[in-house]
Structures are given as structure tokens and as C-alpha cells.
Design a protein around this motif. Sequence first.
Motif, PDB file in Angstrom:
ATOM      1  N   VAL A 225     -29.112 -21.290 -21.805  1.00 42.26           N
ATOM      2  CA  VAL A 225     -28.239 -20.215 -21.324  1.00 42.26           C
ATOM      3  C   VAL A 225     -27.414 -20.679 -20.128  1.00 42.26           C
ATOM      4  CG1 VAL A 225     -28.241 -17.954 -20.188  1.00 42.26           C
ATOM      5  CG2 VAL A 225     -29.632 -18.334 -22.227  1.00 42.26           C
ATOM      6  N   LEU A 226     -28.045 -21.355 -19.184  1.00 45.25           N
ATOM      7  CA  LEU A 226     -27.328 -21.799 -17.983  1.00 45.25           C
ATOM      8  C   LEU A 226     -26.292 -22.870 -18.302  1.00 45.25           C
ATOM      9  CD1 LEU A 226     -30.295 -21.894 -15.431  1.00 45.25           C
ATOM     10  CD2 LEU A 226     -28.553 -20.128 -15.707  1.00 45.25           C
ATOM     11  N   LEU A 227     -26.626 -23.792 -19.208  1.00 40.02           N
ATOM     12  CA  LEU A 227     -25.660 -24.834 -19.570  1.00 40.02           C
ATOM     13  C   LEU A 227     -24.436 -24.241 -20.260  1.00 40.02           C
ATOM     14  CD1 LEU A 227     -27.924 -27.747 -20.852  1.00 40.02           C
ATOM     15  CD2 LEU A 227     -26.597 -27.666 -18.748  1.00 40.02           C
ATOM     16  N   VAL A 228     -24.658 -23.337 -21.198  1.00 45.29           N
ATOM     17  CA  VAL A 228     -23.533 -22.720 -21.893  1.00 45.29           C
ATOM     18  C   VAL A 228     -22.718 -21.864 -20.927  1.00 45.29           C
ATOM     19  CG1 VAL A 228     -22.887 -21.107 -23.721  1.00 45.29           C
ATOM     20  CG2 VAL A 228     -24.674 -22.797 -24.127  1.00 45.29           C
ATOM     21  N   ALA A 229     -23.384 -21.170 -19.989  1.00 45.02           N
ATOM     22  CA  ALA A 229     -22.656 -20.381 -18.991  1.00 45.02           C
ATOM     23  C   ALA A 229     -21.769 -21.277 -18.132  1.00 45.02           C
ATOM     24  CB  ALA A 229     -23.646 -19.609 -18.118  1.00 45.02           C
ATOM     25  N   ALA A 230     -22.259 -22.471 -17.778  1.00 45.98           N
ATOM     26  CA  ALA A 230     -21.438 -23.393 -16.989  1.00 45.98           C
ATOM     27  C   ALA A 230     -20.211 -23.847 -17.770  1.00 45.98           C
ATOM     28  CB  ALA A 230     -22.282 -24.610 -16.576  1.00 45.98           C
TER      29      ALA A 230
ATOM     30  N   TRP B 168     -10.189 -15.788 -25.270  1.00 40.90           N
ATOM     31  CA  TRP B 168     -11.145 -16.183 -26.292  1.00 40.90           C
ATOM     32  C   TRP B 168     -11.591 -17.647 -26.182  1.00 40.90           C
ATOM     33  CZ3 TRP B 168      -9.090 -20.256 -28.847  1.00 40.90           C
ATOM     34  CH2 TRP B 168      -7.690 -20.373 -28.876  1.00 40.90           C
ATOM     35  N   ALA B 169     -10.815 -18.484 -25.478  1.00 42.15           N
ATOM     36  CA  ALA B 169     -11.144 -19.911 -25.413  1.00 42.15           C
ATOM     37  C   ALA B 169     -12.519 -20.188 -24.777  1.00 42.15           C
ATOM     38  CB  ALA B 169     -10.048 -20.672 -24.673  1.00 42.15           C
ATOM     39  N   PRO B 170     -12.913 -19.521 -23.676  1.00 43.57           N
ATOM     40  CA  PRO B 170     -14.240 -19.793 -23.109  1.00 43.57           C
ATOM     41  C   PRO B 170     -15.371 -19.495 -24.089  1.00 43.57           C
ATOM     42  CG  PRO B 170     -12.859 -18.664 -21.511  1.00 43.57           C
ATOM     43  CD  PRO B 170     -12.116 -18.613 -22.803  1.00 43.57           C
TER      44      PRO B 170
ATOM     45  N   ALA C 256     -15.491 -22.255 -26.659  1.00 45.51           N
ATOM     46  CA  ALA C 256     -16.106 -23.462 -26.094  1.00 45.51           C
ATOM     47  C   ALA C 256     -17.622 -23.312 -26.028  1.00 45.51           C
ATOM     48  CB  ALA C 256     -15.531 -23.737 -24.703  1.00 45.51           C
ATOM     49  N   GLY C 257     -18.090 -22.130 -25.654  1.00 44.95           N
ATOM     50  CA  GLY C 257     -19.534 -21.899 -25.619  1.00 44.95           C
ATOM     51  C   GLY C 257     -20.166 -22.000 -26.994  1.00 44.95           C
ATOM     52  N   LEU C 258     -19.482 -21.483 -28.024  1.00 43.78           N
ATOM     53  CA  LEU C 258     -20.010 -21.582 -29.384  1.00 43.78           C
ATOM     54  C   LEU C 258     -20.092 -23.033 -29.846  1.00 43.78           C
ATOM     55  CD1 LEU C 258     -18.190 -18.590 -31.140  1.00 43.78           C
ATOM     56  CD2 LEU C 258     -20.629 -18.781 -30.625  1.00 43.78           C
TER      57      LEU C 258
END
Length: 768
Positions: free
Chosen positions: A49-54, A67-69, A72-74
Motif C-alpha cells: 500500500v505504501l509503495l503504490v501510494a508513493a 486518471w494518470a496517477p 500508474a498505481g495499477l
Amino acid sequence: MNAAPARIPRGPRSLVATALCAVATCAAVTALSNLIEPGRWLTVTWVAVLLVAAVVAGTRAVTRSWWAPTLAGLVVLAAGTLVRYGAPPGRIQVLPDLGSLDRTLATAREGIAVVNASLVPMTGVRPAELLVVVGAVAVLLVTDLVAVGLGVPALAGIPLVALWTPTVVLGFPASSWAVAWTGLAYLLLLALSAAPPSARSDRARRTGGALAGAVAVVVLALVAGPVVAALPGWASLALPTFGNGPVGPLQLSDNLDLRESLGTRSGQVVLRYSIVEPEAAAEGGDDADDEADGGTTDGLGLPVPTPTDDGVNVTARVVGPLRAFTLTTFDGREWQRDDTLDLATWEPGRLLTSDPTLRGDTPDPGRGTLAAVDVEVGALRERRLPVSTFPRTVAVEGAWTYDELRDEVVGRRSTFDGMRYSMLVEIPELTPDDLADAPVGTPDDGGASLEVPSTEHREQIADLAREITADAATPYEQAMALQSYFRAGTNFTYDTRIAPARSEDAVWDFLQSQRGYCVQFATSMTVMSRMLGIPARVGVGFLPGDANGDGQYVVTGRKSHAWPELYFADLGWVRFEPTPAVQSGLPPVWSDPFSGVNAPASQPDEAIPTAAAPTGAATSAPAPSAPTETEEAGEGWTRIGVVVGVVLLLVVLGLSLVRRRTRTRADETPERAWLRTRRRLAAKGVSWSDATTPREAVAAVHEQVRASAGVELDDATAGALRALARTVERERYAPVPDEVHPDQLVRWTDEIVDGVGSVLAGASRSTD
């Protein structure tokens, strides 16, 4: 302008908003702690969770797309999932390969099966961890998209509810700290979105007020909640409930698929039993009940035999596992079972056993050690009663019958919580010497225990069996060679994660991967024994229980197990244990190589000479060392470290871009903003000359947009254009220019360019 609103401005506030979404998600994940046993799954989920949030925060810092962030998380979620859960068993993988998706999907399907079959608390095995990680990161991405991307933070609590749903529905309360941290993060997110941009002198006061208000609400809820709940009026309310405890009792699968697990190992107690010497059982029958029971123990019809005098300390390990049923028919992938109609009743004081010479006899201390076993059923629903593999009497109330062929006690109804039954077990004094020269027998099953399925690798498996037992002179030595081959840590590793199928032969796939659990080990030894001419079948039940300190042994769902049984003349079905000790413990006394029959007592199990691992054909080369569980865990964390390093590298690159942009914003002046606006508008076909004043440039922009699109600029774009032009004019001509924050200049530039571009793009679509 952008179609999606952005109530939380870009910059530090959006970074804080994403951080709050991550905190809320991590806190909500802890609501699952009472449903899943403590383990590595929670740490792995938090890290993910923390890595994807970063990554999401870094992406949002360098783009204004809503929508880009999330995209990128997906991408990071998909890549990380394929690397961690799609790696081949026993191998380190940094980048996904063509088989990663199949392996990941197979792990996910196993995770779904684990959840469907589990009792609470569920074991935090790797397949279940995959579902939790993916679900938690998905909740984070949706929460961040709603709160920051779409600018509707009030609705951000809806996706967070998804992580609380299992806890609420199943009726297992979560920690109050989980509620507190989730609520605090959500309230701070609302406060952050509600506080308008203001002067720096007022920002600290507003921020402090919002923080204090959010903390006060959470503290008030935690303090006042128990008090209010204790009030008579509140306590009298009948609130709806959705469950109170386990999802359901445990039931052993009687159609064992080598591609799947025997059954999820649950922490629920399925059996409790005590073991007493017959003399103690006899003393328990000296009260007034003895007359009514006819000289039996426990009121269930057990005879009172003469106790043994062999000095044996009878424990759960001596009594052995409790077997529920046996399986004989195997099709190359799955064990199948057909219920028989040939069932009979029995006298409670007579022995039940597969040995026809002892069946119906009374327990005799001269043939071995006697042990009285009193059993209480817990969360187990089985129509086959778990009984000792040794000859035993069984006393149970209800409609229960006996299957002589399979040596099973079968009921019309399943066992239930609180049900009790008793056994008097006759434990034979079976030793390796008794089996050393014993020939194979012929069980009364019509040859079913010698049938081998016609699979594509049948001959290769038979060649391997003959190679393993090349130095064995008797059936018992053959059985010991097979057991030692499978138990040796240099050959196989106990692992509940099974690699996707590579052929139609499940036994061959197991021999190739060299990783599996009890079903694979028991099946492989059974099939190889049959290929060597030894009748064999698989027993399914529970390993011996663990002592609880109160004179009882406790059996949980984790003790569910499968083992092979081989048939010897005059001895009947004899249990062997090929599953490594990490799951099964010590092998039976008669098949323990430490007993000094074929190996010195000091020789470790792994040092026993073993045959080669199968490849295309049997060879005599030594098998490569399979990684141990500790090595596998290290490899898993190595993969995580590599992925984390790659992600951190991307984050550093993103932060460098953010830093450049931040430095640009810090140095932003009205003239620079005006020049950048002019250049960006020129790229869209709207321009003016160097001799044009700011005020004339405003008119020129309106005129060119009107001529190209046929419509006027919207009020927000026109207002930003006038404000920037006025600021530039005062910068050039006023004695004391207005002080405008660099962030405001950047926002004006973006609003002007986006607004003009939106109008021109709309006109272009209308023309088409």
C-alpha cells in the motif's frame, strides 16, 4: 479546462491527501486481523500500500491528469503481483515471464478456494495473502481517485468500507485502534479538502483547528461509545447481526485433487480427546453407573480389560493419527470415492479392524498396549468417524455402521459439536523386524489397491520407482526406500503452493517440481508402491493432537493430513509417512530409519542415499538440492527487495522532477508566467506580437478564440487571463507591485492554457 474537478489543489496538499488515503487503507486492513491469523500477510500488505501510494503521489506531482496517477498505481500493482506471486517455485524472479500470469492466476484461484473452505481464523497462507494485498491496494487506488483525482473526498469512505465488510458480516469485532486510525485519517482528509487556500499567516491556525477537531471527534467516539452502549435504552435495541463466529464447520474432502489443497488448515478445534490406561477407566466405572452400564466404562459400552503391564507411556503419538476414511481409486489427478452399501452393525466391546483374524475379537493386552480414548467433537462435520488406525472398539450413540472393506465407521448423519464417543485401542507391538521379511498380502478389494492409471508418464514414474528401490530386497525395504526418498530434504520441500500443471500427469508434475504437501507425497508413494506390486491406498484424517496441559489432546484443522497405507500378509494395512517432518513430525516407529534397521541411528534422514529427481527419463545422478523453507523465504524477501529498489528508483526520479518543478514554482515571477503562457498559447494557434501590451493581449486572445471557435471563453479562464495580465502590468508600471504567490501564477497559467485548449478542441470536434 479539465472535466474532473479538483477540490484538493495540486502540490503539497495533494501529497498529504494521498498519504491520508494510504494511512486510512492500512488502518482498515487491520480490521481483518481477527479473521486471519497473525503472520507476514499484514506487513506485506502495508508495504504494498505504501509503495503504490508513493508512486501515485509522485505521478500526480508531475502531471495534472486526474486518471494518470491511478493508472500508474495499477501498473505497479500488476508488476509487483506478477513478480511476487507469479515466480516459479524455488526460483528468484525479478521480471515477469510468459508464465507469470498463469502462475499468479493459479495462486489467486487457490486463494479463493482457501477463503471458501476456511474457518475463522483463517491461516495467512500465500494465496490468501495475494487476495488481501490486491484488494487493499485496489481500495487505496479507488479511495485516492475519488478523494484527490475526482475531488469528492466525502465519498472516499465508501471504498474503505470494503475492507470492513468481512469483519462486520462475520461478526468478529475489529480492534478499536483500527477504527480510530481509519476514522482519524478520513476526517483529516475531509478537513484538508474543506479548508480553502489562505494566507500563510492564517494557514497554521486553520490547519491546527482542523487537526484538533478531527482528533476530538475520534477520541469522543472512542470514549463515549462504550458508555452509550452500556445504557439500558441502547442495550435494549435489537440490532441486526450477520453471523457470530466461524463461517462453517470443517469437513474433509473425499475427492482429493492433486492440483488443489487437502483443505484449508484452520485454527478451529475439531477434536478433543483424552487417553487413559484401562485401569484408570475401570476405576471410573466403580460408581453407581456401573450397574446400569453392565460393567462398562463411560456409559458407552466399553469393556474393562485387564490393563497392560509393559511400561509403555501411552501418548497421542503412540495412539497415532485418527483416520476418517481411506481412498483407493485414483485417475492420475484426483482420488475418487464411491460409498458402499455393504455396511454392518457391531458390538461395542468387539474390535473393529481391517485384519479379519482380529475383527470381532475382544481387546487383548497380550497382543499389545491398550489405551482408552475418550473423544469430544468440535467444529467437525463428518459422516465418517475419526478413529485410530489400530484395532479398536468403538462406542458411540446414534445410527453408526461399519464398513469392513475400508475399515470405516460410517454414520447416517454427520458429527456435531459436543458429540462424544470412546475407543479402546489395541496398539500392536509392531517393529521393523516384524516387517523386514513380511510378504505382501492380498486385500479383499478385487485388486483395486494395485491399479495404476494409464498416464502419459506412467513408465517414467515406474522406472524411477525401480531406481529408488534398486537395493531393496523385500517389500518392506522397498517401502522404506520410497519413504526415505520423499522425506529427504535434499529431494523435496514441503510447500502448500503448487505450480501450474505442465502435463496431464499430476504425480509426474509433483516429481518434477519437487514441492508439495501431504496429498502429493502420499499419492506419489502409493502409486509407486503399486507399480512395485505392493497393494496401497491413502488414508485421510488428523495427525495426533497437541497436549493442552489439562490432560487432553487438541486437534485443530491444521492437523488434517493424508498418508499411504501398504498391505502386508498377516499384518494388514500398515501406515507409512513420506511427508517431510515439518508437517507430519516423526514417522511411525516401524518405519523410523533411526530404529537401526537399515541405517545407523546417528545418520540423519537427509543423508540416506536417494535416487535422482526425475527428468525426461530416470537417471543415476544425484538430485539437486531443493531450497528449504528458510531459503524460500529469503528468496521471497530478495524479490521484494529488488522490486522495492526498482520502485524507489522510480520514486527518486519522480521526486527529482518534482523538485525541478518546485524550484521553478519558487522562482516564478509574473513576467516568467506571462512568457510561459504566451508560448503555450502559441502552440495552440493563439499568439500576439512583442509590441502588444498585456491588456491588448487579453483582447487579442478573446478575438482569436471567438474567430476560431465561435464562442467566448468561460468565466474562469477569462478571469485568470485578466488577473495575470493585470499582475504583469503592475509588475511593469506600479511603484509597489502586488505580491502574488508563485503557486497562484502557475495556477493562472494552467487555467488559461487548459481553458483556451478546451474551447478550441470543442470547436474542432463540432466541425468534424
